[in-house]
Design an enzyme around this catalytic site. Structure first.
Site, PDB file in Angstrom:
ATOM      1  N   ASP A  80      -6.931  90.512 -29.778  1.00 19.84           N
ATOM      2  CA  ASP A  80      -7.787  91.104 -30.811  1.00 19.84           C
ATOM      3  C   ASP A  80      -9.238  90.685 -30.587  1.00 19.84           C
ATOM      4  O   ASP A  80      -9.510  89.700 -29.890  1.00 19.84           O
ATOM      5  CB  ASP A  80      -7.312  90.656 -32.207  1.00 19.84           C
ATOM      6  CG  ASP A  80      -7.863  91.551 -33.327  1.00 19.84           C
ATOM      7  OD1 ASP A  80      -8.621  92.490 -33.039  1.00 19.84           O
ATOM      8  OD2 ASP A  80      -7.515  91.299 -34.495  1.00 19.84           O
ATOM      9  N   ALA A  82     -13.280  89.977 -32.395  1.00 19.38           N
ATOM     10  CA  ALA A  82     -13.805  89.167 -33.493  1.00 19.38           C
ATOM     11  C   ALA A  82     -15.255  89.566 -33.737  1.00 19.38           C
ATOM     12  O   ALA A  82     -15.917  90.120 -32.851  1.00 19.38           O
ATOM     13  CB  ALA A  82     -13.734  87.680 -33.161  1.00 19.38           C
ATOM     14  N   GLY A  94     -12.779  91.063 -39.481  1.00 22.72           N
ATOM     15  CA  GLY A  94     -12.679  91.953 -40.629  1.00 22.72           C
ATOM     16  C   GLY A  94     -13.817  92.940 -40.737  1.00 22.72           C
ATOM     17  O   GLY A  94     -13.889  93.707 -41.694  1.00 22.72           O
ATOM     18  N   GLU A 102      -4.399  91.678 -39.451  1.00 21.82           N
ATOM     19  CA  GLU A 102      -4.747  90.895 -38.253  1.00 21.82           C
ATOM     20  C   GLU A 102      -4.306  89.448 -38.418  1.00 21.82           C
ATOM     21  O   GLU A 102      -3.787  88.827 -37.485  1.00 21.82           O
ATOM     22  CB  GLU A 102      -6.256  90.970 -38.003  1.00 21.82           C
ATOM     23  CG  GLU A 102      -6.693  92.359 -37.573  1.00 21.82           C
ATOM     24  CD  GLU A 102      -8.199  92.553 -37.488  1.00 21.82           C
ATOM     25  OE1 GLU A 102      -8.610  93.508 -36.851  1.00 21.82           O
ATOM     26  OE2 GLU A 102      -8.954  91.755 -38.074  1.00 21.82           O
TER      27      GLU A 102
HETATM   28  C1  5RP Z   1     -11.564  94.397 -37.343  1.00 20.99           C
HETATM   29  C2  5RP Z   1     -11.998  93.191 -36.601  1.00 20.99           C
HETATM   30  C3  5RP Z   1     -12.583  93.388 -35.255  1.00 20.99           C
HETATM   31  O1  5RP Z   1     -11.868  92.626 -34.339  1.00 20.99           O
HETATM   32  C4  5RP Z   1     -14.005  92.941 -35.275  1.00 20.99           C
HETATM   33  O2  5RP Z   1     -14.693  93.652 -36.304  1.00 20.99           O
HETATM   34  C5  5RP Z   1     -14.684  93.171 -33.924  1.00 20.99           C
HETATM   35  O3  5RP Z   1     -14.889  94.526 -33.735  1.00 20.99           O
HETATM   36  P1  5RP Z   1     -15.501  95.124 -32.411  1.00 20.99           P
HETATM   37  O4  5RP Z   1     -14.516  94.869 -31.321  1.00 20.99           O
HETATM   38  O5  5RP Z   1     -15.668  96.589 -32.727  1.00 20.99           O
HETATM   39  O6  5RP Z   1     -16.827  94.448 -32.151  1.00 20.99           O
HETATM   40  O7  5RP Z   1     -11.882  92.073 -37.052  1.00 20.99           O
HETATM   41  O8  5RP Z   1     -11.124  94.091 -38.636  1.00 20.99           O
END
Ligand code: 5RP
Length: 217
Positions: A80, A82, A94, A102
C-alpha cells in the site's frame, strides 16, 4: 523525473515481494501502478484482498480474483501507499479515504510493504492533514475533541467512505509520538479509525527517487 514516475518505480519494485497465495492490496495512485504491474505476474498469485471498492474494480479489470478477507485468513503480504512516512515506517494514510479497510488489511498481514515517491518521507508526521474516519452523527463532537488536541479539523464535505462514514482532515498537528496519538484519537467515541499507522507500521519502505527505487527494511 516527476512524482508519478517515482511512484511507478516504487510500485514495480514491490513485485519482488510477491511470492504467491492471496495478497493484500491498498488504495491510491501508487497502488494503481502496483495493480497494473501485478497484472503482468498474476499467474504467481491466487488473488487479492482489496482495501477499497476502487482497487477491487481495478484488480477485477485485470482479471485478478478479489477475495473477502473473511474467506482467506492471514495474508503473507500487504502492499500500500502512504501520505507520509517517518524513518520508523510509521505512516499517515487515508488521503484517499480508505484508511479503515487499509488498517484492517495491514493488521491481517504478515509483511506490509509501503510504496511511494521520495517526497513522502518526513522527519515528523503531521504536515499532511491527518484523516480521521468518523460515524456521521459524531462529526461535530469529534471535531471539538480534535480541537482540544491542538488540531484544526476540516470536514471532507461531499465525501462518504466505503463504510458509509465521513472524514475529518486535521491540520496543524505535529505528531511527535505517533503511537500515543493513534491510541488517543482512536479512543474518542465516534471515531472509526485515525489515519496514523504506528501501532502496526510498515515493515518495508520502497521510495521512488530520481536515482531509482530505494528499499529500506
Ligand atoms: C488512501 C491512502 C493512500 O495510500 C495514500 O493517500 C497515498 O496515495 P497516493 O499513492 O495516491 O499518493 O492512504 O486512503
Amino acid at each position: 523525473m516527476n512524482q508519478d514516475a517515482m511512484k511507478k518505480q516504487a510500485a514495480e519494485a514491490a513485485l519482488n515481494y510477491v511470492e504467491g497465495g492471496v495478497i493484500g492490496v491498498g488504495t491510491g495512485s501508487t497502488v494503481n501502478h502496483f495493480i497494473d504491474a501485478l497484472a503482468t505476474v498474476k499467474s504467481r498469485i491466487e488473488g487479492a484482498v482489496s482495501s477499497s471498492e476502487a482497487s477491487s474494480v481495478r484488480l477485477a479489470a485485470h482479471g485478478i480474483p478479489v477475495f473477502d478477507l473473511n474467506a482467506v485468513g492471514a495474508l503473507s503480504l500487504y502492499v500500500d501507499g502512504a501520505d507520509e512516512t517517518n524513518a520508523q515506517f510509521q505512516l499517515i494514510k487515508g488521503g484517499g479515504g480508505a484508511l479503515t479497510r487499509e488498517k484492517i488489511v495491514a493488521a491481517a498481514s504478515q509483511k506490509f510493504v509501503c510504496i511511494g515517491d521520495e517526497t513522502k518521507l518526513v522527519k515528523v508526521l503531521g504536515a499532511f492533514p491527518l484523516p480521521v474516519e468518523v460515524i456521521p452523527m459524531a462529526r461535530s463532537y469529534v471535531a471539538r475533541e480534535l480541537v482540544k488536541l491542538g488540531g484544526t479539523p476540516i470536514w471532507r464535505e461531499g465525501f462518504v467512505t466505503d463504510n458509509g462514514n465521513v472524514i475529518l482532515d486535521v491540520r496543524h498537528l505535529e505528531i511527535t509520538d505517533p503511537i500515543q496519538m493513534e491510541q488517543q484519537i482512536n479512543n474518542l467515541a465516534g471515531v472509526v479509525t485515525v489515519g496514523i499507522f504506528a501501532l502496526r507500521p510498515a515493515d518495508v519502505l520502497i521510495l521512488g527517487t530520481p536515482d531509482g527505487a530505494k528499499t529500506v527494511d
